[in-house]
Design an enzyme around this catalytic site. Sequence first.
Site, PDB file in Angstrom:
ATOM      1  N   LYS A  45       0.842  -1.206   0.000  1.00 39.78           N
ATOM      2  CA  LYS A  45       0.000   0.000   0.000  1.00 39.78           C
ATOM      3  C   LYS A  45       0.876   1.254   0.000  1.00 39.78           C
ATOM      4  CE  LYS A  45      -3.214  -1.315   3.590  1.00 39.78           C
ATOM      5  NZ  LYS A  45      -3.860  -0.794   4.795  1.00 39.78           N
ATOM      6  N   LYS A  47       2.541   2.107   2.563  1.00 36.64           N
ATOM      7  CA  LYS A  47       2.281   2.696   3.881  1.00 36.64           C
ATOM      8  C   LYS A  47       3.336   2.174   4.859  1.00 36.64           C
ATOM      9  CE  LYS A  47      -1.777   4.160   6.369  1.00 36.64           C
ATOM     10  NZ  LYS A  47      -3.225   4.187   6.441  1.00 36.64           N
TER      11      LYS A  47
HETATM   12  N1  C2G Z   1     -10.440   6.307  10.590  1.00 39.50           N
HETATM   13  C1  C2G Z   1     -11.422   7.149  11.120  1.00 39.50           C
HETATM   14  N2  C2G Z   1     -11.044   8.338  11.651  1.00 39.50           N
HETATM   15  C2  C2G Z   1      -9.736   8.703  11.677  1.00 39.50           C
HETATM   16  C3  C2G Z   1      -8.741   7.847  11.158  1.00 39.50           C
HETATM   17  C4  C2G Z   1      -9.125   6.629  10.609  1.00 39.50           C
HETATM   18  O1  C2G Z   1     -12.616   6.828  11.101  1.00 39.50           O
HETATM   19  N3  C2G Z   1      -9.400   9.924  12.217  1.00 39.50           N
HETATM   20  C5  C2G Z   1     -10.877   5.028  10.015  1.00 39.50           C
HETATM   21  C6  C2G Z   1     -10.529   4.886   8.538  1.00 39.50           C
HETATM   22  O2  C2G Z   1     -11.517   5.506   7.731  1.00 39.50           O
HETATM   23  C7  C2G Z   1     -10.513   3.370   8.370  1.00 39.50           C
HETATM   24  C8  C2G Z   1     -10.056   2.870   9.761  1.00 39.50           C
HETATM   25  O3  C2G Z   1     -10.209   3.968  10.672  1.00 39.50           O
HETATM   26  O4  C2G Z   1     -11.818   2.886   8.102  1.00 39.50           O
HETATM   27  C9  C2G Z   1      -8.617   2.432   9.757  1.00 39.50           C
HETATM   28  O5  C2G Z   1      -7.849   3.512   9.257  1.00 39.50           O
HETATM   29  P1  C2G Z   1      -6.350   3.179   8.771  1.00 39.50           P
HETATM   30  O6  C2G Z   1      -5.648   2.447   9.841  1.00 39.50           O
HETATM   31  O7  C2G Z   1      -5.763   4.425   8.189  1.00 39.50           O
HETATM   32  O8  C2G Z   1      -6.660   2.132   7.597  1.00 39.50           O
HETATM   33  P2  C2G Z   1      -6.127   2.171   6.094  1.00 39.50           P
HETATM   34  O9  C2G Z   1      -4.647   2.277   6.097  1.00 39.50           O
HETATM   35  O10 C2G Z   1      -6.947   3.183   5.405  1.00 39.50           O
HETATM   36  O11 C2G Z   1      -6.432   0.691   5.585  1.00 39.50           O
HETATM   37  O12 C2G Z   1      -8.440  -2.636   2.945  1.00 39.50           O
HETATM   38  C10 C2G Z   1      -8.666  -1.422   3.631  1.00 39.50           C
HETATM   39  C11 C2G Z   1      -7.378  -0.888   4.195  1.00 39.50           C
HETATM   40  O13 C2G Z   1      -6.724  -1.884   4.963  1.00 39.50           O
HETATM   41  C12 C2G Z   1      -7.646   0.338   5.045  1.00 39.50           C
END
Ligand code: C2G
Length: 153
Positions: A45, A47
């Site tokens: 990703k 990341k």
């Molecule tokens: N999230 C949120 N509010 C934030 C930060 C994150 O609601 N301030 C939510 C994101 O929208 C997501 C979840 O928390 O639904 C996890 O966020 P991340 O750890 O950033 O996940 P991500 O890297 O976007 O991975 O297949 C899907 C991916 O694995 C998502």
Amino acid sequence: MKRVVLTYGTFDLFHAGHLSLLKRLKDLGDYLVVGVSTDKFNESKGKKTIISFQDRIKIISELKCVDLAIPEESWDQKIEDVKRFNASIFGMGHDWEGHFDFLRNHCEVIYLPRTEGISSTLLKNTLRAFDNSHVDDLKKALDLISSIVERFD
Ligand code: C2G
């Protein structure tokens, strides 16, 4: 019949925004399954995470609102996971709006509002500001700016 909710995430530097989303997702059903991105999948990703997968999935699996934490190893496992856990709902934060609509053939797809003002990236940048090497860079930049300003005085 348990109403299973399914979601995925990296959950690096676990924070209140993550927790709020997971709790709201759990409130939509009876059983919450959370796929936690492995370090290898995060590399794909693009990341970089601070907290290892082992620790990230341990934190998620210990949460009261989470019933099962599983590894997320690829973008393609979602349909299989929906079937495997007989999920009624797939949910994510709204930054993913539209990305997973293909799952609508298999379950309800819901995008919930993100929690504004907090993110793993913001936390990393804040921590970086306190990092000595970064402070040294800032000092060097300040000295350079001061020497330029002196030339125009
Ligand atoms: N999230 C949120 N509010 C934030 C930060 C994150 O609601 N301030 C939510 C994101 O929208 C997501 C979840 O928390 O639904 C996890 O966020 P991340 O750890 O950033 O996940 P991500 O890297 O976007 O991975 O297949 C899907 C991916 O694995 C998502």
